[in-house]
Every structure is written in structure tokens, then in C-alpha cells.
Design a protein around this motif. Sequence first.
Motif, PDB file in Angstrom:
ATOM      1  N   VAL A   1      19.092   8.748   8.976  1.00 52.11           N
ATOM      2  CA  VAL A   1      17.790   8.502   8.362  1.00 52.11           C
ATOM      3  C   VAL A   1      16.717   8.512   9.446  1.00 52.11           C
ATOM      4  CG1 VAL A   1      16.386   6.916   7.018  1.00 52.11           C
ATOM      5  CG2 VAL A   1      18.834   7.145   6.525  1.00 52.11           C
ATOM      6  N   GLU A   2      15.779   9.461   9.299  1.00 49.95           N
ATOM      7  CA  GLU A   2      14.667   9.556  10.234  1.00 49.95           C
ATOM      8  C   GLU A   2      13.488   8.719   9.745  1.00 49.95           C
ATOM      9  OE1 GLU A   2      16.325  13.906   9.945  1.00 49.95           O
ATOM     10  OE2 GLU A   2      15.851  12.263   8.579  1.00 49.95           O
ATOM     11  N   SER A   3      12.680   8.279  10.686  1.00 50.02           N
ATOM     12  CA  SER A   3      11.450   7.565  10.355  1.00 50.02           C
ATOM     13  C   SER A   3      10.464   7.755  11.493  1.00 50.02           C
ATOM     14  CB  SER A   3      11.723   6.073  10.129  1.00 50.02           C
ATOM     15  OG  SER A   3      12.266   5.483  11.297  1.00 50.02           O
ATOM     16  N   GLY A   4       9.195   7.452  11.216  1.00 48.94           N
ATOM     17  CA  GLY A   4       8.175   7.483  12.255  1.00 48.94           C
ATOM     18  C   GLY A   4       7.237   8.669  12.208  1.00 48.94           C
ATOM     19  N   GLY A   5       7.466   9.592  11.291  1.00 51.57           N
ATOM     20  CA  GLY A   5       6.568  10.723  11.197  1.00 51.57           C
ATOM     21  C   GLY A   5       5.223  10.326  10.612  1.00 51.57           C
ATOM     22  N   GLY A   6       4.281  11.278  10.647  1.00 55.67           N
ATOM     23  CA  GLY A   6       2.964  10.995  10.087  1.00 55.67           C
ATOM     24  C   GLY A   6       1.936  11.975  10.584  1.00 55.67           C
ATOM     25  N   LEU A   7       0.685  11.624  10.355  1.00 53.79           N
ATOM     26  CA  LEU A   7      -0.458  12.437  10.767  1.00 53.79           C
ATOM     27  C   LEU A   7      -1.038  11.863  12.054  1.00 53.79           C
ATOM     28  CD1 LEU A   7      -2.643  14.606  10.249  1.00 53.79           C
ATOM     29  CD2 LEU A   7      -3.829  12.890   8.849  1.00 53.79           C
ATOM     30  N   VAL A   8      -1.248  12.721  13.037  1.00 48.72           N
ATOM     31  CA  VAL A   8      -1.800  12.278  14.313  1.00 48.72           C
ATOM     32  C   VAL A   8      -2.761  13.335  14.835  1.00 48.72           C
ATOM     33  CG1 VAL A   8       0.115  13.269  15.640  1.00 48.72           C
ATOM     34  CG2 VAL A   8      -1.178  11.352  16.591  1.00 48.72           C
ATOM     35  N   GLN A   9      -3.764  12.910  15.555  1.00 46.95           N
ATOM     36  CA  GLN A   9      -4.730  13.843  16.123  1.00 46.95           C
ATOM     37  C   GLN A   9      -4.140  14.530  17.362  1.00 46.95           C
ATOM     38  OE1 GLN A   9      -8.356  11.665  16.867  1.00 46.95           O
ATOM     39  NE2 GLN A   9      -9.043  11.915  14.747  1.00 46.95           N
ATOM     40  N   PRO A  10      -4.638  15.714  17.679  1.00 40.15           N
ATOM     41  CA  PRO A  10      -4.192  16.376  18.916  1.00 40.15           C
ATOM     42  C   PRO A  10      -4.391  15.463  20.119  1.00 40.15           C
ATOM     43  CG  PRO A  10      -5.422  17.898  17.558  1.00 40.15           C
ATOM     44  CD  PRO A  10      -5.559  16.560  16.902  1.00 40.15           C
ATOM     45  N   GLY A  11      -3.400  15.457  20.986  1.00 39.82           N
ATOM     46  CA  GLY A  11      -3.418  14.571  22.148  1.00 39.82           C
ATOM     47  C   GLY A  11      -2.803  13.217  21.893  1.00 39.82           C
ATOM     48  N   GLY A  12      -2.501  12.919  20.640  1.00 40.17           N
ATOM     49  CA  GLY A  12      -1.942  11.624  20.292  1.00 40.17           C
ATOM     50  C   GLY A  12      -0.447  11.542  20.499  1.00 40.17           C
ATOM     51  N   SER A  13       0.111  10.407  20.083  1.00 38.68           N
ATOM     52  CA  SER A  13       1.538  10.143  20.279  1.00 38.68           C
ATOM     53  C   SER A  13       2.177   9.642  18.992  1.00 38.68           C
ATOM     54  CB  SER A  13       1.736   9.085  21.375  1.00 38.68           C
ATOM     55  OG  SER A  13       1.230   9.531  22.607  1.00 38.68           O
ATOM     56  N   LEU A  14       3.468   9.901  18.881  1.00 37.98           N
ATOM     57  CA  LEU A  14       4.288   9.373  17.800  1.00 37.98           C
ATOM     58  C   LEU A  14       5.680   9.100  18.348  1.00 37.98           C
ATOM     59  CD1 LEU A  14       3.629  11.592  14.623  1.00 37.98           C
ATOM     60  CD2 LEU A  14       3.087   9.162  14.890  1.00 37.98           C
ATOM     61  N   ARG A  15       6.364   8.158  17.724  1.00 40.14           N
ATOM     62  CA  ARG A  15       7.744   7.878  18.080  1.00 40.14           C
ATOM     63  C   ARG A  15       8.611   8.004  16.846  1.00 40.14           C
ATOM     64  NH1 ARG A  15      10.943   2.359  19.523  1.00 40.14           N
ATOM     65  NH2 ARG A  15      12.335   3.159  21.165  1.00 40.14           N
ATOM     66  N   LEU A  16       9.542   8.940  16.885  1.00 42.10           N
ATOM     67  CA  LEU A  16      10.482   9.121  15.790  1.00 42.10           C
ATOM     68  C   LEU A  16      11.766   8.352  16.066  1.00 42.10           C
ATOM     69  CD1 LEU A  16      10.183  12.972  15.146  1.00 42.10           C
ATOM     70  CD2 LEU A  16       8.773  11.117  14.245  1.00 42.10           C
TER      71      LEU A  16
END
Length: 122
Positions: free
Chosen positions: A5-20
Motif C-alpha cells: 500500500v502506497e501513500s504520500g502522493g499529491g499535488l506539489v509545485q515545481p521545486g517542492g518535495s514529497l515523501r512516498l
Amino acid sequence: QVQLVESGGGLVQPGGSLRLSCAASGSIFSIYSMGWHRQAPGKQRELVASIFRGGSTNYADSVKGRFSISRDNAKNTMYLQMSSLKPEDTAVYYCNADVATIGTSGVLNNYWGQGTQVTVSS
């Protein structure tokens, strides 16, 4: 059976960060290799990064220096820290793992998660 099960996706601006995150559960004896793949609209699924049980890693050239893969073997969980995101990183990100399940004498089977959407846009 094993579930990813994956989680942590979403909408982010260029240059931003996310953790999946990818959490594995079920009749797990041991997880050998784990990896993140992604598929953008109209394109083939591609390997983003992989990590073996001992910690060795591989990255696609397009994400080297921006993404970092890690895993917690005690929690059967894998992570993908994504930084300096670009619009071309937009895709559905899938978790993949080679798992030996309980009672199979070490035979590895390959499992996929359902995917999580990452959109990089201003």
C-alpha cells in the motif's frame, strides 16, 4: 498473500518535495528487493529507484541527486524522498517488491501496489 500500500502522493509545485511510503503486509517471511516505478500518461512504466535488503540502491539517471530511497526492514516499509520536483516527475508511482512468504521455503514472488498519483504543477 502480500499487500503493498502506497501513500504520500499529491499535488506539489515545481521545486517542492514529497515523501512516498510503501507498507507491505501479509504472510511475509522476508522481503528481498523493493523498488519504486512510475508511469506517466502515454508512457511506459519505468524504474525510478530500487533498494535491496542489505541497503544497496540504484536510481534512474533522471532522478539521481533529487530522490532518495530507503527502507525499514523491521516495519516492512519503503520510502521515497523526492526533492526538487519537476513537472516531468508527474506520474503514478508504484511500489514493487520481491517477497518470500511464510511456508514457501524462500521462493520469491513479485508484488505490486495500487499506485499513488504525484502531480508537479504550478
